[in-house]
Scaffold this motif. Structure first.
Motif, short mmCIF file in Angstrom:
data_model
loop_
_atom_site.label_atom_id
_atom_site.label_comp_id
_atom_site.label_asym_id
_atom_site.label_seq_id
_atom_site.Cartn_x
_atom_site.Cartn_y
_atom_site.Cartn_z
N ASN A 184 0.83 -1.21 0.00
CA ASN A 184 0.00 0.00 0.00
C ASN A 184 0.86 1.26 0.00
O ASN A 184 0.53 2.25 -0.66
CB ASN A 184 -0.93 0.01 1.21
N GLN B 225 -7.05 -0.19 -6.97
CA GLN B 225 -7.50 1.12 -6.48
C GLN B 225 -6.74 2.24 -7.19
O GLN B 225 -7.32 3.24 -7.59
CB GLN B 225 -7.27 1.23 -4.97
N GLU C 291 -7.84 2.62 -10.77
CA GLU C 291 -9.12 3.31 -10.86
C GLU C 291 -8.93 4.81 -10.70
O GLU C 291 -9.50 5.61 -11.43
CB GLU C 291 -10.02 2.81 -9.73
N GLU C 292 -8.11 5.16 -9.72
CA GLU C 292 -7.89 6.56 -9.40
C GLU C 292 -7.21 7.30 -10.55
O GLU C 292 -7.54 8.46 -10.84
CB GLU C 292 -7.02 6.62 -8.13
#
Lengths: 411, 157
Positions: A104, A137, A140-141
């Motif tokens: 992350n 994620q 997508e961003e």
């Protein structure tokens, strides 16, 4: 003439793991869920206990002796991990909570700063959710393309397909070194070489690799390498991100706050140099020190010796389990770490796990946080037995008997 | 093997449960169903569709289910099929409440056993707390299907 190797001293080693003498459901505890977490040797347990009893003090900035000692011990642990991974310098070792946080961190800092719309991230079909979702994620961003390296029926990655997928748009390749659901050992060194040839940066998820084999990040030439402490006989709550200095320096901080700054005014903050830049707030310092002890312990056994013995266990278990009628092993790559995922015809893995539990056997039943892998192999879940160097062939025999009992219940 | 574990396993995996697991009843989609829902426990993978055909007075005339999962969830669904046909929504709800009480209540008495009828064979699930959700899934799915506006997906995890 060949010289035979000394047998692995498993009985002696077992005495160093107090939990192995426990009973579960009144049966000898047979722990075969090592890929989920490893048990802790006395050395680690006692190090933590001694630290909390006699030495506890927060690191950094303390002018008193105990604080200085804590700080020094943490930095020594960092150096131990540097040598363990053969990193060029200890500043390239960042302490995080675990492999998940490490991935992350890279996605949120490196990924957010450098990847641009239509850039591609390659992951494989046998990744843990921790090495899928952060990239998804991010994609997508930022309007990136997440592409998936396919896996062959035996659990090996399709390297021909991989090489074709690499191209000028590939910015990042994020792959696991060892699959947590199938056991496949991926040829990450060759994959990294190919990725670099295409100009891509590579993150390797080493959570399932580090407990089983020697890892040399300079030889691999990976850009990032991540692992979790609790899977490598260390405490929970601590993990490692290795990154090449040039990347870590170019990346913005992940979290901000104490310990990661050089100076703070209300107008402007300048950040500390690596590794402190990525270690905001009080870290899990006791656990970091405990992880250092775990690394010492592993070194004292020898990673090559561990690898050889675990391979013996894998071969023994593969042979025994293959003979059980109705049992299918999912993941039969020629190069595997010591874990076996299997399916029993007509019996759901949760029923398998419940029956084995009553015989004192701890296995994992489920999707192993790898739902896309399960889907690829057409199963909702599997039962997974994963072995560590303190397991024995006798325990594998107990597992085999347990599985026979399962079949008897559901016949 | 000590008797304790074996007894517990025998309580859990009773013959009737194993039989329903192997040969689930009404294991089919009802094409002209007028109530349905989807029960899914994503962590363990139990995944069922429930179909009901109710008559104009609200009595369940036909029930069917499809899907996959463990022995406990599947047999719970299969036994449900044999119990709810001919019941009104209110009666089915009452049986569901009693069954959930059998699984999760503080204690089980004879009155409750009588109320749940043949579902009492699931009493052994009480000794396996992580498996309660398996037995309960299809009944929560039923609860949802009987609502006028089904949420279409239910979980007991």
């Amino acid at each position: 003439m060949t010289t035979s190797l000394a047998p692995f001293p498993v009985e002696k080693i077992r005495k160093e793991f107090p939990i192995l003498t426990q009973k579960m459901n009144d049966q000898a505890f047979v722990y075969l869920d090592n890929a989920a977490t490893s048990q802790k040797p006395l050395a680690v347990i006692e190090r933590l206990s001694k630290f909390y009893r006699n030495e506890n003090a927060n690191i950094h900035r303390g002018v008193y002796t105990f604080s200085q000692n804590s700080t020094r011990e943490c930095e020594e642990a960092r150096e131990k991990i540097q040598h363990f991974l053969n990193a060029k310098e200890s500043a390239e070792i960042i302490f995080v909570r675990g492999a998940t946080e490490a991935i992350n961190l890279v996605a949120a800092t490196f990924g957010r700063k450098f990847l641009k719309k239509d850039d591609e991230i390659l992951i494989s079909e046998i990744e843990h959710h921790a090495n899928i979702v952060p990239w998804q994620q991010l994609a997508e961003e930022k309007g990136l393309k997440l592409r998936v390296i396919p896996v062959k029926d035996n659990g090996e990655l399709d390297l021909e397909a991989y090489e074709k997928m690499l191209g000028p748009r590939t910015y990042l390749v994020a792959i696991t070194q060892v699959s947590n659901s199938l056991g496949t050992i991926n040829p990450v060194r060759e994959m990294i070489k190919a990725a670099h040839h295409a100009g891509a940066v590579v993150l390797v998820d080493g959570a399932q690799a580090v407990p089983h084999m020697k890892v040399d990040v300079q030889d691999l030439d990976c850009d990032f390498y991540v692992f979790s402490g609790h899977k490598v006989y260390g405490p929970t709550g601590v993990g490692v991100l290795y990154g090449k200095r040039k990347h870590l320096e170019a990346m913005p901080p992940y979290q901000t706050g104490g310990d990661m700054i050089e100076s703070v005014t209300f107008e402007k903050t300048t950040f500390a140099k690596i590794p402190a830049k990525f270690e905001a707030g009080t870290p899990a310092f006791a656990e970091i020190i405990g992880l250092g002890t775990a690394i010492d312990y592993l070194k004292s056994l020898g990673l090559d010796e561990i690898n050889r013995y675990e391979h013996e266990l894998l071969e023994y278990a593969t042979e025994k389990l293959s003979k059980i009628p109705g049992l299918t092993i999912i993941g039969t790559a020629p190069d595997k770490a010591s874990l076996i995922s299997f399916e029993l015809e007509g019996i759901h893995p949760h029923d398998v796990g419940t029956v084995l539990d009553q015989y004192g056997i701890a296995v994992r039943a489920g999707h192993h946080c790898a739902q896309p892998t399960m889907k690829r192999f057409g199963v909702p879940a599997t039962t997974r037995a994963s072995f560590a160097f303190y397991n024995t062939k006798a325990e594998i025999d107990v597992l085999v008997k347990g599985i026979e009992k399962v079949i008897q219940v559901f016949k | 093997m000590i008797p304790g574990g074996e007894v517990k396993l025998n309580d859990l995996y009773q013959e009737v449960i194993l039989d329903h697991n192997k040969r689930p009843r009404n294991f089919k989609k009802i094409e002209d169903a007028n109530a349905s829902s989807h029960g899914k426990n994503p962590l363990c993978g139990d995944d069922y569709y429930l179909y009901l055909k109710k008559d104009t007075s609200g009595v369940i005339r036909e029930a069917g289910f499809t899907g996959q999962g463990c022995a406990i969830s599947k047999s719970s669904a299969s036994i449900m099929m044999t119990l709810i046909e001919g019941k009104s929504a209110v009666e089915a709800e009452k049986l569901k409440d009693a069954f959930i009480k059998l699984l999760t209540g503080d204690s089980v008495d004879e009155a409750l056993r009588a109320e749940v009828g043949k579902l009492k064979i699931f009493e052994g699930v009480r000794q396996f707390p992580v498996r309660v959700k398996c037995a309960a899934l299809i009944w929560r799915t039923l609860e949802d299907a009987l609502k006028n506006n089904s949420t279409q997906e239910v979980s007991t995890e």
